[in-house]
Design an enzyme around this catalytic site. Structure first.
Site, mmCIF file in Angstrom:
data_model
loop_
_atom_site.group_PDB
_atom_site.id
_atom_site.type_symbol
_atom_site.label_atom_id
_atom_site.label_comp_id
_atom_site.label_asym_id
_atom_site.label_seq_id
_atom_site.Cartn_x
_atom_site.Cartn_y
_atom_site.Cartn_z
ATOM 1 N N ALA A 63 61.558 70.830 47.885
ATOM 2 C CA ALA A 63 62.706 71.146 46.760
ATOM 3 C C ALA A 63 63.333 69.689 46.562
ATOM 4 O O ALA A 63 63.379 68.684 47.550
ATOM 5 C CB ALA A 63 63.647 72.102 47.424
ATOM 6 N N GLY A 102 59.175 72.951 50.325
ATOM 7 C CA GLY A 102 58.850 73.720 48.849
ATOM 8 C C GLY A 102 57.578 73.491 48.293
ATOM 9 O O GLY A 102 56.891 74.260 47.720
ATOM 10 N N GLU A 105 54.981 75.435 50.564
ATOM 11 C CA GLU A 105 55.372 77.104 50.068
ATOM 12 C C GLU A 105 54.811 77.231 48.621
ATOM 13 O O GLU A 105 54.335 78.293 48.326
ATOM 14 C CB GLU A 105 56.803 77.086 50.038
ATOM 15 C CG GLU A 105 57.425 77.184 51.323
ATOM 16 C CD GLU A 105 59.194 77.331 51.465
ATOM 17 O OE1 GLU A 105 59.737 78.198 51.897
ATOM 18 O OE2 GLU A 105 59.482 76.163 50.784
ATOM 19 N N GLU A 125 61.817 71.503 56.727
ATOM 20 C CA GLU A 125 63.280 71.829 56.462
ATOM 21 C C GLU A 125 64.358 71.902 57.793
ATOM 22 O O GLU A 125 65.311 71.442 57.470
ATOM 23 C CB GLU A 125 63.358 73.222 55.711
ATOM 24 C CG GLU A 125 63.001 73.520 54.657
ATOM 25 C CD GLU A 125 61.294 73.572 54.287
ATOM 26 O OE1 GLU A 125 60.691 73.941 53.411
ATOM 27 O OE2 GLU A 125 60.444 73.277 55.231
#
Ligand code: T1G
Length: 697
Positions: A63, A102, A105, A125
């Site tokens: 992200a 992300g 993911e 993270e």
């Protein structure tokens, strides 16, 4: 299509290609573009499968961290993933570089994943004080099993493509052109009528773990120990546990709750600050990236003692040939033997191979003649901390050093300008302050002298990264940034001893605050004799420490210092003999002793760091407050989940910091408590050190 996401058709495969430099962070533009691309591909009858690839140096690296702390903009990543996973046409992710957070993911929301051999995948993270918030804690355990998922998510360390393939994260390793391979794989899935595999539906491994509840109890205990004080690892375990206790959608909701809690936490704000602080540290405003570099193909280290040996290992580890110089053969042999022992120890622990040991030892060339430095591009002196000795040495070496070579001193306190003036090449002289043990500690304080040329600074900042160090620039003052602040910190630690504390009390408070160890255990590790000799040279005294040294209590190396150490054991044991000396010297100084709590201990030691740090900023010795944070986290084990001393002060509030500093000043705790003008100015304006850095960026 948007400029960051493009779609093209190759046969019956839609190629969705993302280009959002520098690391394809999944910012709003990318999320919007991805969703639009998937919908377009679904609607296009010519399309039977989708290949998802990224341009540039890496697949999505996560992200966009710079979006955190701002109101989330839709679609959020999970919404995009739902559309991808529910897509009626197979989506294949082609991974290169680092598929992180992300990014991984997103790949897990695809139906298949392929990767090039050099790729790495992970969920880091936790290093930002959060947890994987887009399904990582629900999908990864379904693929790799709960124990491995706990390890990957709680450490945040990425794994290589081959290991990912063995574990089932990646379906195939491909060589050559990744885009073409991804398209080919997608076409094959269609041609062979292979199923649309939704990771969310793969429940076997989590059902297995649901029958082993101890897994989570043991993991909590383990990470409470190895990640002492960190919130995020414990939340990560709870999120993964949820995957074994509820269905996928409920698990995703639980993940979101835990993610939001962490995202709003002070710890995550601190760790995100630190992520960017570490990257800012290597940027020097008046030295642009285009500044030419000097060659750095061979290095010479002068002094094969503890520091010299450790420094030499860094270069050999990076494949750079090193000449290791000593004044006599005995010392040289001892130094080389210590290096070999260290390498063999690493090989025994499986960190490197036996072949690596020989390769690295092969890069180390012992030297006894000053002329042995003549081919070196960088010469680093690591001899005893004595000005006369260092100047004499560099003057003697000068005639053998080739033009353009960089001359560095590993001094931890002395005046680099004075050392530079002792050579014929002050513009090529710089301070490279390694931290002990030099082959382990990641921090490198790069000390820029008044004459140091810009290309020398630029070359050394690059060199630091090449040998796996985090460089932070300092100007010249006594002790530079780190040790100058440490002086103020120790001043308070001693003041607390004289006032009423015992070493174990001070150390416990600092340890509980999050440091790896307190000041007195740290002194015992470094050796009390080092600072004793420096005090004697400077005509300074520290009665408690001096008396311990007069008793031969130099710390761990003599089995006793501020604490006692059992044979072969590094655990500090309180010692009544020390308590007696501390109480006697305290009464001598104050005539009485008083009860002091942990709050005051932490406050005085931390605010001493902050106040001195602010003075260092005022004087321009440090470029940024965030640089000071990087130095204290990597050099002095300041807890990263507090962001570093300057960030911690900002979270505390500079108005409160100023008030406390003034209180110590008014209470007669010494002139060191004269508030830094910068703190007064920022507090008056309701601003923080982070604001100060922004203003100067
Ligand atoms: N967001 C924003 N900027 C980023 C970024 C990111 N994720 N990653 C890197 N940058 C910037 C960085 O600040 C620098 O900027 C430049 O890119 C190059 O980085 C929902 C919530 C990928 C291994 O934690 O580990 O996904 O200084 O100097 O050494 O679950 O960057 O040039 O202006 O570090 O080659 C999870 C973070 C996010 C990975 C490349 N992802 N990045 O290393 O280059 S949270 C991460 C890295 C998340 C989801 C959650 C490294 C790298 P500038 P660099 P590098």
């Amino acid at each position: 299509m948007s400029e960051v996401v493009r779609v093209s058709l190759e046969g019956n495969v839609a190629v969705v290609s993302v280009n959002n430099p520098p690391v394809n962070a999944l910012g709003i533009a990318v999320r919007l573009g991805l969703r639009r691309a998937i919908r377009q591909a679904i609607a296009d009858d010519r399309v039977q499968a989708i290949a998802l690839v990224c341009e540039g140096r890496t697949f999505f690296a996560g992200a966009d961290i710079s979006e955190f702390g701002k109101p989330p903009t839709s679609p959020i990543l999970r919404e995009v993933h739902e559309e991808m996973e529910d897509c009626p046409k197979p989506i294949v992710a082609g991974i290169h570089g680092t598929a992180l957070g992300g990014g991984l993911e997103t790949a897990l929301a695809c139906h298949y994943r392929i990767a090039v051999p050099g790729a790495r995948v992970g969920l880091p993270e936790v290093k930002l004080g959060i947890l994987p918030g887009a399904g990582g804690t629900q999908r990864l355990p379904r693929l790799v099993g709960v124990p491995k998922a706990i390890e990957m998510i709680c450490t945040g360390d990425p794994i290589g493509a081959r290991q990912a393939h063995e574990m089932g994260v990646v379906d195939e390793i491909v060589e050559g052109d990744l885009r073409a391979a991804t398209v080919a794989f997608a076409a094959r899935v269609v041609a062979e009528g292979r199923p649309l595999v939704k990771v969310r539906d793969r429940n076997r491994l989590i059902e297995e773990a649901a029958r082993q509840p101890d897994l989570f109890h043991n993991a909590r205990a383990h990470y409470a120990k190895v990640k002492r004080g960190f919130l995020a690892p414990q939340h990560c375990i709870s999120a993964i546990e949820a995957a074994t206790q509820m269905d996928f959608d409920a698990g995703m909701r639980r993940e979101r709750e835990l993610f939001t809690e962490l995202l709003e936490s002070a710890q995550s704000a601190a760790q995100r600050h630190f992520f960017f602080a570490e990257r800012q540290a290597s940027k020097i405003p008046d030295i642009p990236p285009s500044t030419p570099r000097r060659p750095l193909d061979q290095v010479a280290i002068v002094g094969a003692g503890t520091m010299g040996g450790g420094i030499a290992m860094n270069f050999a580890n990076a494949g750079i040939p090193v000449v290791l110089l000593e004044a006599n053969k005995e010392a040289l042999d001892r130094g080389m033997a210590t290096i070999r022992r260290n390498y063999e120890g690493s090989a025994k622990r499986g960190r490197i191979s036996a072949a690596d040991v020989e390769t690295r030892m092969g890069l180390l060339k012992p030297g006894l003649q000053p002329s042995d430095v003549s081919n070196a591009d960088l010469i680093i002196e690591a001899v005893f901390e004595n000005m006369a000795l260092k100047k004499q040495l560099l003057t003697r070496l000068d005639q053998h050093i080739k033009p353009g070579a960089i001359v560095a001193t590993n001094t931890s306190t002395l005046d680099v300008d004075e050392i530079a003036r002792a050579t014929v090449r002050p513009a090529s002289v710089i301070g490279l302050h390694f931290f002990s043990p030099a082959n382990v500690m990641r921090l490198l304080e790069v000390v820029r002298g008044e004459a140091t040329a810009k290309d020398v600074v630029a070359t050394c900042m690059d060199m630091a990264k090449r040998i796996g160090k985090v460089p932070v620039l300092s100007r010249v003052c006594y002790g530079f940034i780190g040790n100058r602040m440490l002086h103020a910190y120790f001043d308070q630690a001693f003041a607390l001893l004289y006032a009423g504390c015992l070493p174990e009390q001070v150390d416990k408070a600092i340890y509980d605050f999050g440091f790896a160890m307190g000041p007195f255990a740290m002194s015992d590790l470094a050796g009390l004799d080092v600072s004793w000799r420096i005090r004697q040279e400077r005509g300074e005294t520290q009665p408690i420490a001096d008396r311990l040294c007069e008793l031969g209590r130099f710390g761990q190396k003599t089995g006793a210092g501020y604490f006692r150490y059992a044979e072969g054991n590094r655990t500090p044991q309180p010692d009544p003999e020390v308590a007696a000396i501390v109480e006697e010297e305290g009464l001598k100084r104050h005539g009485k002793r008083r009860e002091i709590g942990a709050d005051e201990i932490v406050s005085r030691c931390m605010l001493a760091l902050v106040n001195e740090g602010a003075k260092i900023l005022e004087e321009g010795i440090a470029l940024r407050a965030s640089d000071i944070d990087v130095i204290y986290v990597y050099g002095y084990s300041f807890p990263v989940y507090r962001g570093g001393p300057m960030f911690w002060a900002g979270q505390t509030g500079l108005d409160k910091v100023l008030e406390a500093i003034k209180a110590y000043h008014d209470a007669g705790c010494g002139d060191v408590w004269r508030p830094a003008r910068l703190i007064e100015r920022l507090a008056a304006a309701g601003r923080s050190f982070a604001d100060y850095d922004k203003d100067r960026a």
